[in-house]
Design an enzyme around this catalytic site. Structure first.
Site, PDB file in Angstrom:
ATOM      1  N   SER A   1       0.826  -1.205   0.000  1.00  0.00           N
ATOM      2  CA  SER A   1       0.000   0.000   0.000  1.00  0.00           C
ATOM      3  C   SER A   1       0.857   1.250   0.000  1.00  0.00           C
ATOM      4  CB  SER A   1      -0.885   0.022   1.244  1.00  0.00           C
ATOM      5  OG  SER A   1      -1.644  -1.146   1.318  1.00  0.00           O
TER       6      SER A   1
ATOM      7  N   HIS B   1      -2.046  -3.063  -6.949  1.00  0.00           N
ATOM      8  CA  HIS B   1      -2.612  -2.812  -5.623  1.00  0.00           C
ATOM      9  C   HIS B   1      -4.115  -3.064  -5.638  1.00  0.00           C
ATOM     10  CE1 HIS B   1      -3.710   0.093  -2.218  1.00  0.00           C
ATOM     11  NE2 HIS B   1      -3.146  -0.957  -1.670  1.00  0.00           N
TER      12      HIS B   1
ATOM     13  N   GLU C   1      -4.988  -0.483  -8.491  1.00  0.00           N
ATOM     14  CA  GLU C   1      -4.052   0.583  -8.868  1.00  0.00           C
ATOM     15  C   GLU C   1      -2.808  -0.074  -9.457  1.00  0.00           C
ATOM     16  OE1 GLU C   1      -4.690   4.298  -5.852  1.00  0.00           O
ATOM     17  OE2 GLU C   1      -3.907   2.473  -4.940  1.00  0.00           O
TER      18      GLU C   1
ATOM     19  N   ASN D   1      -4.916   5.563  -1.063  1.00  0.00           N
ATOM     20  CA  ASN D   1      -4.523   5.663   0.346  1.00  0.00           C
ATOM     21  C   ASN D   1      -3.973   7.033   0.707  1.00  0.00           C
ATOM     22  OD1 ASN D   1      -5.288   3.246   1.618  1.00  0.00           O
ATOM     23  ND2 ASN D   1      -3.696   2.168   0.486  1.00  0.00           N
TER      24      ASN D   1
HETATM   25  N1  LIG Z   1      -5.704  -4.802   4.540  1.00  0.00           N
HETATM   26  C1  LIG Z   1      -6.036  -4.034   3.522  1.00  0.00           C
HETATM   27  O1  LIG Z   1      -7.148  -3.464   3.465  1.00  0.00           O
HETATM   28  C2  LIG Z   1      -5.071  -3.865   2.367  1.00  0.00           C
HETATM   29  C3  LIG Z   1      -5.538  -3.311   1.165  1.00  0.00           C
HETATM   30  C4  LIG Z   1      -4.668  -3.218   0.074  1.00  0.00           C
HETATM   31  C5  LIG Z   1      -3.343  -3.627   0.214  1.00  0.00           C
HETATM   32  N2  LIG Z   1      -2.916  -4.137   1.401  1.00  0.00           N
HETATM   33  C6  LIG Z   1      -1.509  -4.587   1.484  1.00  0.00           C
HETATM   34  O2  LIG Z   1      -1.491  -5.994   1.317  1.00  0.00           O
HETATM   35  C7  LIG Z   1      -0.393  -6.549   2.059  1.00  0.00           C
HETATM   36  C8  LIG Z   1      -0.930  -7.625   2.979  1.00  0.00           C
HETATM   37  O3  LIG Z   1      -1.860  -7.050   3.877  1.00  0.00           O
HETATM   38  P1  LIG Z   1      -2.941  -7.930   4.648  1.00  0.00           P
HETATM   39  O4  LIG Z   1      -3.969  -6.993   5.136  1.00  0.00           O
HETATM   40  O5  LIG Z   1      -3.322  -9.101   3.825  1.00  0.00           O
HETATM   41  O6  LIG Z   1      -2.053  -8.435   5.902  1.00  0.00           O
HETATM   42  P2  LIG Z   1      -2.288  -9.746   6.793  1.00  0.00           P
HETATM   43  O7  LIG Z   1      -1.538  -9.488   8.063  1.00  0.00           O
HETATM   44  O8  LIG Z   1      -3.719 -10.119   6.847  1.00  0.00           O
HETATM   45  O9  LIG Z   1      -1.551 -10.897   5.959  1.00  0.00           O
HETATM   46  C9  LIG Z   1      -0.161 -10.971   5.776  1.00  0.00           C
HETATM   47  C10 LIG Z   1       0.186 -12.458   5.592  1.00  0.00           C
HETATM   48  O10 LIG Z   1       1.541 -12.562   5.159  1.00  0.00           O
HETATM   49  C11 LIG Z   1       2.070 -13.731   5.755  1.00  0.00           C
HETATM   50  N3  LIG Z   1       3.522 -13.601   5.698  1.00  0.00           N
HETATM   51  C12 LIG Z   1       4.336 -12.788   6.435  1.00  0.00           C
HETATM   52  N4  LIG Z   1       5.630 -12.949   6.037  1.00  0.00           N
HETATM   53  C13 LIG Z   1       5.613 -13.870   5.031  1.00  0.00           C
HETATM   54  C14 LIG Z   1       6.612 -14.453   4.219  1.00  0.00           C
HETATM   55  N5  LIG Z   1       7.898 -14.108   4.364  1.00  0.00           N
HETATM   56  N6  LIG Z   1       6.252 -15.371   3.295  1.00  0.00           N
HETATM   57  C15 LIG Z   1       4.940 -15.737   3.142  1.00  0.00           C
HETATM   58  N7  LIG Z   1       3.942 -15.202   3.884  1.00  0.00           N
HETATM   59  C16 LIG Z   1       4.283 -14.282   4.814  1.00  0.00           C
HETATM   60  C17 LIG Z   1       1.484 -13.750   7.152  1.00  0.00           C
HETATM   61  O11 LIG Z   1       1.529 -15.050   7.720  1.00  0.00           O
HETATM   62  C18 LIG Z   1       0.054 -13.268   6.886  1.00  0.00           C
HETATM   63  O12 LIG Z   1      -0.829 -14.359   6.653  1.00  0.00           O
HETATM   64  C19 LIG Z   1       0.277  -5.379   2.758  1.00  0.00           C
HETATM   65  O13 LIG Z   1       1.338  -4.939   1.966  1.00  0.00           O
HETATM   66  C20 LIG Z   1      -0.827  -4.327   2.818  1.00  0.00           C
HETATM   67  O14 LIG Z   1      -0.321  -3.015   2.885  1.00  0.00           O
HETATM   68  C21 LIG Z   1      -3.743  -4.286   2.480  1.00  0.00           C
END
Ligand SMILES: NC(=O)c1ccc[n+]([C@@H]2O[C@H](COP(=O)([O-])OP(=O)(O)OC[C@H]3O[C@@H](n4cnc5c(N)ncnc54)[C@H](O)[C@@H]3O)[C@@H](O)[C@H]2O)c1
Length: 282
Positions: A118, A139, A151, A190
């Site tokens: 993000s 994104h 995005e 964002n």
């Molecule tokens: N939450 C949102 O609304 C949103 C929206 C758009 C983008 N994002 C982006 O998406 C990404 C993930 O966010 P999320 O909300 O899914 O987080 P989350 O915490 O729900 O999930 C992250 C996952 O990554 C796994 N993980 C961590 N290190 C790892 C590795 N080395 N190898 C494999 N898996 C690994 C964790 O076990 C976890 O299941 C971030 O970069 C976030 O900024 C989030």
């Protein structure tokens, strides 16, 4: 068939895996250990089951999608992928390590290595590999199966072919709507949304209004589908804070500074919906 890899099967990764599998892609999801992998599969299955119950997904499509997704803890299984989307936690060091590993294991020199970050510069992830021309931000928005926006974020080093292929994958294969953003923390959505959420948290923290009233105000007064504090809970307070920190680091504007209440809640493990409690209880 597109051979897609997803690294990280959390909130976003499981949604990305689901939409790719529903669109007919063969999907491999990499998680850190057996229990997080199992949770990821559980999330995907329950989302597809919800789709079936609401009549948006047929039982056949659900079964085909589930059959098209393989969970693993071994990144080497991404070797034959044509597109990998990284969706691990919003932590620069973790993402850099993932991109170095992808560079080692993905054999197709034309494969696209995408990030769902993000706020972390796509450039930093690109130059962690030997192929920055094929690294791009794709994104997605949460919940991925519901929200149509993507995005597309090329870095200064991403080549035109990668931009075109990633864009057509998002639109033609996944049926998403695409907007382009320069590689600036927060991209378009964002950079606008996070200061709004932070303002709502400051408003609540100062006693200006209650969480319920702030959210009701924006739902009933502006016709938003949910208020800013429910939205923060949905995004995850850890992710919200990480995005705010990246925006602040990039632009040095006070409006991006995380309020102390947000920091305390993250330290306490009150992460919103995913932990059962944030500004509201689930
Ligand atoms: N939450 C949102 O609304 C949103 C929206 C758009 C983008 N994002 C982006 O998406 C990404 C993930 O966010 P999320 O909300 O899914 O987080 P989350 O915490 O729900 O999930 C992250 C996952 O990554 C796994 N993980 C961590 N290190 C790892 C590795 N080395 N190898 C494999 N898996 C690994 C964790 O076990 C976890 O299941 C971030 O970069 C976030 O900024 C989030």
């Amino acid at each position: 068939m597109h051979r897609v890899g997803v690294v990280g099967g959390g909130l976003m990764g499981s949604g990305i895996a689901e939409v790719c599998a529903r669109s007919g892609c063969d999907v491999v999801v990499v998680e850190t250990d057996a229990s997080t992998a199992e949770r990821a599969l559980g999330r995907i299955t329950s989302s597809l089951d919800r789709g079936v119950r609401s009549g948006k997904v047929s039982e056949d499509d659900r079964d085909r999608a589930i059959a098209g997704i393989r969970l693993t803890t071994d990144a080497a299984e991404l070797a034959d992928r044509t597109l990998v989307v990284e969706a691990v936690i919003e932590d620069e060091a973790t993402k850099l390590a993932v991109f170095r590993r992808l560079d080692d294991v993905v054999t197709d020199p034309a494969a696209i290595l995408a990030t769902n970050t993000s706020s972390i510069p796509v450039m930093k992830l690109g130059i962690a590999t030997s192929r920055p021309a094929h690294v791009i931000g794709i994104h997605f928005f949460n919940p991925v199966p519901v929200l149509r926006l993507v995005e597309l974020v090329p870095s200064l080093l991403t080549d035109e072919e990668t931009i075109a292929r990633a864009g057509s994958f998002a639109t033609d294969v996944l049926g998403k709507r695409v907007i382009r953003s320069q590689d600036r923390a927060g991209f378009v959505v964002n950079a606008l949304l996070v200061p709004y959420i932070l303002s709502a948290i400051r408003m609540m923290e100062s006693g200006f209004a209650t969480a319920d009233d702030i959210d009701l105000g924006m739902v009933e007064g502006c016709n938003h589908p949910m208020g800013p504090l429910h939205l923060a809970d949905l995004i995850g307070l850890d992710t919200t804070m990480a995005i705010a920190d990246s925006l602040y680091a990039e632009f040095k504007e006070p409006l991006y500074g995380a309020p102390p209440l947000l920091a305390r809640m993250v330290e306490a493990g009150l992460l919103g919906r995913k932990s059962g409690r944030g500004f509201f209880t689930y």
